[in-house]
Design an enzyme around this catalytic site. Structure first.
Site, mmCIF file in Angstrom:
data_model
loop_
_atom_site.group_PDB
_atom_site.id
_atom_site.type_symbol
_atom_site.label_atom_id
_atom_site.label_comp_id
_atom_site.label_asym_id
_atom_site.label_seq_id
_atom_site.Cartn_x
_atom_site.Cartn_y
_atom_site.Cartn_z
ATOM 1 N N ASP A 13 -2.490 3.028 1.853
ATOM 2 C CA ASP A 13 -1.307 2.217 1.642
ATOM 3 C C ASP A 13 -1.761 0.788 1.295
ATOM 4 O O ASP A 13 -2.949 0.452 1.441
ATOM 5 C CB ASP A 13 -0.481 2.248 2.936
ATOM 6 C CG ASP A 13 0.699 1.307 2.912
ATOM 7 O OD1 ASP A 13 1.438 1.304 1.917
ATOM 8 O OD2 ASP A 13 0.886 0.550 3.891
ATOM 9 N N GLY A 48 4.896 1.718 -1.314
ATOM 10 C CA GLY A 48 6.321 1.661 -1.596
ATOM 11 C C GLY A 48 6.643 0.692 -2.711
ATOM 12 O O GLY A 48 7.763 0.688 -3.236
#
Length: 275
Positions: A13, A48
């Site tokens: 991430d 994201g």
């Protein structure tokens, strides 16, 4: 035999994980990832963030990487070609925006070239050091085409977002998946979209499996990839509820301490040297 000899793919991430407190990749992290690439590891960044924003960050690594963005709605190959794309239809977005949403919550709709938002949010803007993915402030009631990559709700009051999350789950239980990427960020995607789904597509392309991956994350949008990985590693700065939900996974240091790079240097690069 060291268990990490099985690892061929590194998945990480960005925010709260690979990036430091300044939302940037440190020189140390860059050096470690360049060496891992030289050693033949496949690097996947799964975030994201929108791809236009994320690419500006991953370019600082100066190595080819697979890029999974918008929690799995986009995949770009190491040569930056679009490999997979999914958009939520306008009517589906409208069904969410028609809910009784607290007016103080910042609403963001990710489009391909820009993002629509109902208000200026300095906290949200601070995540982009350079504005490569610009916002447009709109009245969503006046927007005719609400199709987009994902919806994002931002508020400093986590409790308000929890209430909105429950509201969405109660009224749209089968269409959407929601998760907290950060306590202040509630993300909404189509039910079929997830980082792990996109990563599986990359692994298939690379003739690999999750059993050959090490994954790093800190948010609930990382949960499935962490749980499926051969080695899932949770950041110490992760939400406690994520740690409680995946108690069998190892917790490493904080993102502002370059904990991902430090782990990889110790457990992968040093392993190569010993071999």
């Amino acid at each position: 035999m060291n268990e990490n000899q099985n690892v061929k793919v590194i998945v990480t991430d960005l925010d709260g994980t690979l990036l430091n407190a300044a939302h940037a990749i440190s020189d140390y992290t860059k050096t470690i990832f360049q060496e891992l690439y030289k050693q033949g590891y496949t690097i996947v960044v799964a975030t994201g963030r929108h791809h236009k924003d994320a690419m500006q960050i991953t370019d600082h690594l100066e190595i080819p990487v697979y890029l999974v963005t918008s929690n799995g709605a986009r995949i770009h190959t190491p040569d930056k070609a679009l490999y997979y794309a999914f958009d939520i239809q306008s009517e589906a977005i409208q069904s969410i925006l028609s809910l009784d949403i607290d007016a103080t919550i910042t609403t963001v709709l990710f489009k391909e070239e820009y993002w629509l938002t109902n208000k200026q949010n300095e906290k949200l803007n601070s995540f982009q050091k350079e504005l490569h993915y610009p916002p447009q402030i709109v009245d969503f009631k006046q927007v005719s085409d609400l199709s987009g990559i994902k919806l994002l709700f931002v508020d400093e009051d986590h409790h308000k977002l929890v209430q909105l999350d429950q509201q969405i789950r109660d009224q749209q239980p089968s269409s959407f998946e929601t998760c907290f990427s950060l306590p202040i960020c509630l993300e909404l995607m189509d039910k079929s979209i997830d980082k792990s789904y996109a990563i599986a597509k990359i692994l298939e392309k690379e003739n690999s499996t999750f059993q050959q991956t090490v994954c790093f994350g800190d948010g609930f949008n990382d949960e499935k990839m962490l749980s499926q990985a051969y080695k899932g590693l949770i950041m110490n700065n992760a939400q406690q509820t994520l740690k409680d939900k995946l108690p069998h996974l190892e917790i490493i240091g904080n993102h502002h301490e370059d904990a991902v790079a430090s782990y990889l240097e110790t457990n992968l690069l040093n392993l190569v040297e010993k071999l």
